[in-house]
Design a protein around this motif. Structure first.
Motif, PDB file in Angstrom:
ATOM      1  N   ALA A   7     -52.581   6.696 -85.000  1.00 27.27           N
ATOM      2  CA  ALA A   7     -52.953   7.810 -85.871  1.00 27.27           C
ATOM      3  C   ALA A   7     -53.696   8.911 -85.126  1.00 27.27           C
ATOM      4  O   ALA A   7     -54.587   8.661 -84.328  1.00 27.27           O
ATOM      5  N   GLU A   9     -56.137  12.009 -85.532  1.00 29.38           N
ATOM      6  CA  GLU A   9     -57.099  12.497 -86.507  1.00 29.38           C
ATOM      7  C   GLU A   9     -56.914  13.992 -86.734  1.00 29.38           C
ATOM      8  O   GLU A   9     -56.691  14.755 -85.805  1.00 29.38           O
ATOM      9  N   VAL A 470     -46.820   8.016 -92.869  1.00 32.17           N
ATOM     10  CA  VAL A 470     -48.276   7.989 -93.017  1.00 32.17           C
ATOM     11  C   VAL A 470     -48.637   8.794 -94.262  1.00 32.17           C
ATOM     12  O   VAL A 470     -47.871   9.645 -94.723  1.00 32.17           O
ATOM     13  N   ALA A 474     -53.378  12.240 -93.227  1.00 33.30           N
ATOM     14  CA  ALA A 474     -53.488  11.499 -91.973  1.00 33.30           C
ATOM     15  C   ALA A 474     -52.490  12.073 -90.971  1.00 33.30           C
ATOM     16  O   ALA A 474     -51.359  12.407 -91.330  1.00 33.30           O
ATOM     17  N   VAL A 518     -49.769  16.915 -89.368  1.00 28.76           N
ATOM     18  CA  VAL A 518     -50.458  16.349 -90.525  1.00 28.76           C
ATOM     19  C   VAL A 518     -49.953  17.103 -91.756  1.00 28.76           C
ATOM     20  O   VAL A 518     -49.605  18.287 -91.670  1.00 28.76           O
TER      21      VAL A 518
END
Length: 664
Positions: A7, A9, A470, A474, A518
């Motif tokens: 992942a 950020e 996801v 995220a 994202v």
């Protein structure tokens, strides 16, 4: 994938929203989110039927297709493969017999300001004449032709002429080194080179033919039979008897009529090499039918094209943007477009704004790097500020090349668009052939720094390292789950590299864009966080470089541009290194330390302490190609203290490397 892909950020928060005006929505081709949703629903309900309808409505076929999509040899997908067409005919012949034939196709402004205009009918005649000249010198369907030209009408004519006879062109940006040219000639097996004696940039005469001579002298280019030379300036250049001929020589006596050669929809229209730091050039191969469909369709959708628009994409034909949104898309759509030979800072940094006023440009499409450099110029000299020019003709602005940081977006919106022009922040790549994620001006509420939503039919998603979706909010890896017509077909001569690079098995065979991204928790909007290779792992936190760069540039009273890279660090794993250009003179000594601390504290406030750059170096500029792309791989070498061993001949400002290497 050369970086861990757990992942990523997301630390940047953007809450400003700019919905399209009622008037813009009402007049748009895709009207409101209801119009966008309807197209998406059609694609979801009948994926192949959706694309088949669009292909029949937007492309002229000499032999209609009966098969829309062949997935039998995935990921080597085929679109409309039993159909035949010609790309040049779809850009030029389709307009003959309509009012468009006498419409201005190209408004060319030379480096020195001289203006030339050419209609669709005139352009067809010149393309046909050049196509006949190519045929007369043995260039045939299926041959590859390397084009190394200045940004002129003749460059577009060369591309269209190749397409007209079914030859596959490979355009190389007129600034690449002789070694880069030689590698591309060898890999493509080109039979001819189309070039110019010189090009004009910023008032300077720069050699092109001499670089071709140097490339051919390196050896290995035995497939080249002819070199055709456009005499852009009066200055003579070396001409090899028997091999080299001027445009004047080859065009003499050639007819201005040339029937377009039908080719299969999967016929390679072009090979475009993407530059890498090491290894063999990567030749991205595009088809004819699927590519042309998307070039035409995205002109209509993304730019909401109207019959009276004056469209200006500032990209060079040596890049994919110049292929799709200069050489093919605008012509297929019957648009009037501006082509500019020079640079945005000559004779002054108001050149873009002055040209918009002069030519009554309505749609302006340029790169964030150009915008940021012009912000710095405008804030240092009121005489070149956009406010000094009449930009009232503009109705749509566009951004292309890399994510545009929110503060540059806001400046563009206010000072160029007058707070009334929608900004289409387009995400796409050489490999995608055209826009894949972008706002639609009459539909999408805009959020600065976000490319918003996928175009209808584009199944974009964000996944983890195993290919699973996801949650919104995220970060992860950007993929496209379904094929689309304008996608890369293969890497020329290297199908295994194609499969491994773009369709890795660990991502379930999805197309890998190579970017982190994202989706916002509220709207599901996409925001690109940087290349996967540029993700920094600092003390276990994985962060995209673009977000840190955006935080630095949001210090609008001080910072003009910033580029962020990582270097190994014994304590944190990676250390964040920022290269910063200020809106004032480059500081040194104690002053540099003070400003660096101020910027670290600013980033800590905007993002968090974990994102504070460990190193901040100040420069008068950043290392950029002549197209304005920041060469972050060179910055990574500088940050690591490595010697620069890579080819730097494409840089506009190679001396900046020494300055940044010495900066502390």
């Amino acid at each position: 994938m050369s970086a861990p892909t757990s992942a990523i950020e997301s630390v940047l928060v953007e809450n400003r929203v700019f919905p399209p005006s009622d008037a813009v929505v009402k007049a748009a081709r895709v009207s409101g989110m209801a119009g966008y949703d309807a197209l998406c629903a059609e694609a979801d309900k009948d994926f192949e039927g959706f694309w088949a309808r669009l292909a029949r409505e937007n492309v002229n076929w000499s032999k209609p297709f009966t098969r829309t999509l062949d997935t039998s040899n995935a990921p080597f997908f085929k679109w409309f493969d039993d159909g035949e067409l010609n790309a040049s005919a779809n850009c030029l012949d389709r307009h003959i017999g309509t009012p468009t034939e006498n419409k201005t196709a190209i408004v060319f402004e030379a480096d020195d300001g001289a203006v030339t205009k050419i209609t669709y009918k005139e352009l067809l005649a010149r393309v046909s004449q050049f196509a006949n000249a190519l045929k007369a010198h043995g260039v045939a369907k299926g041959d590859r032709v390397l084009i190394y030209m200045p940004m002129t009408i003749e460059g577009v004519i060369a591309m269209q002429a190749c397409a007209r006879i079914g030859a596959t062109h490979s355009v190389v940006f007129g600034g690449f080194s002789a070694k880069a040219v030689q590698e591309r000639i060898i890999d493509a097996g080109a039979v001819a080179v189309i070039t110019a004696n010189y090009q004009m940039r910023g008032g300077k005469e720069l050699p092109l033919k001499a670089i071709i001579d140097e490339a051919l002298a390196m050896g290995g280019c035995d497939t080249i039979r002819n070199v055709f030379v456009f005499e852009r300036t009066a200055t003579t250049c070396n001409m090899v008897p028997g091999r080299d001929k001027t445009f004047g020589e080859i065009l003499a006596g050639q007819s201005t009529e040339c029937a377009p050669v039908p080719v299969g929809a999967e016929h390679p229209l072009f090979i475009l090499y993407t530059s890498g730091s090491t290894g063999k050039p990567k030749g991205v191969q595009h088809s004819t039918g699927g590519y042309l469909l998307w070039a035409k369709l995205t002109m209509d959708w993304t730019f909401d094209l109207r019959a009276d628009d004056v469209f200006w994409c500032t990209a060079d034909i040596g890049w994919i943007t110049g292929h799709t949104y200069v050489a093919y898309g605008p012509l297929a759509a019957g648009a009037t477009q501006i082509i500019f030979e020079g640079i945005p800072t000559f004779p002054n940094a108001g050149r873009f704004w002055q040209m918009i006023e002069k030519h009554k440009c309505t749609i302006f499409y340029t790169a964030p790097t150009a915008i940021r450099s012009l912000i710095k110029a405008a804030e240092g000299d009121a005489a070149v500020h956009p406010a000094r020019s009449d930009l009232s003709s503009l109705r749509i602005l566009g951004s292309v090349g890399e994510p545009i940081n929110p503060e540059a977006w806001m400046w563009y919106h206010k000072n160029v668009g007058g707070e009334r022009c929608p900004i289409v922040d387009t995400f796409w790549q050489t490999e995608t052939g055209g826009h894949v994620i972008t706002p639609l001006p009459g539909a999408t509420p805009l959020v600065p720094g976000s490319c918003t939503l996928p175009l209808p039919g584009i199944a974009a998603a964000i996944v983890d390292e195993t290919g699973n979706d996801v949650a919104n909010g995220a970060g992860g890896i950007l993929v496209i789950k379904k094929p689309w017509p304008s996608m890369i077909r293969t890497i020329w001569n290297d199908p295994e590299r194609f499969k491994k690079a773009y369709f890795p098995e660990e991502l379930k065979g999805y197309y890998l864009a190579g970017d982190g991204a994202v989706r916002s928790a509220d709207r599901g909007y996409f925001r690109i966080t940087g290349r996967i290779d540029d993700v920094l792992n600092v003390s276990g936190h994985r962060m995209g470089t673009m977000e840190i760069e955006s935080a630095l540039v949001s210090k609008t009273d001080l910072v003009a541009e910033a580029a962020v890279v990582g270097r190994p660090d014994d304590v944190t794993g990676e250390a964040i290194c920022a290269f910063v250009v200020l809106k004032r003179a480059r500081p040194t000594g104690e002053e540099a330390k003070q400003i660096a601390n101020e910027l670290r504290n600013w980033v800590a406030k905007e993002i968090g302490p974990i994102a504070k750059p460990k190193d901040i170096r100040f420069g008068d500029n950043l290392p950029k190609t002549r197209s304005g792309k920041i060469m972050r791989r060179l910055l990574r070498s500088i940050a690591k203290g490595e010697a620069i061993t890579q080819d730097t001949s494409t840089l506009e400002n190679p001396a900046i490397l020494d300055q940044l290497a010495k900066a502390n």
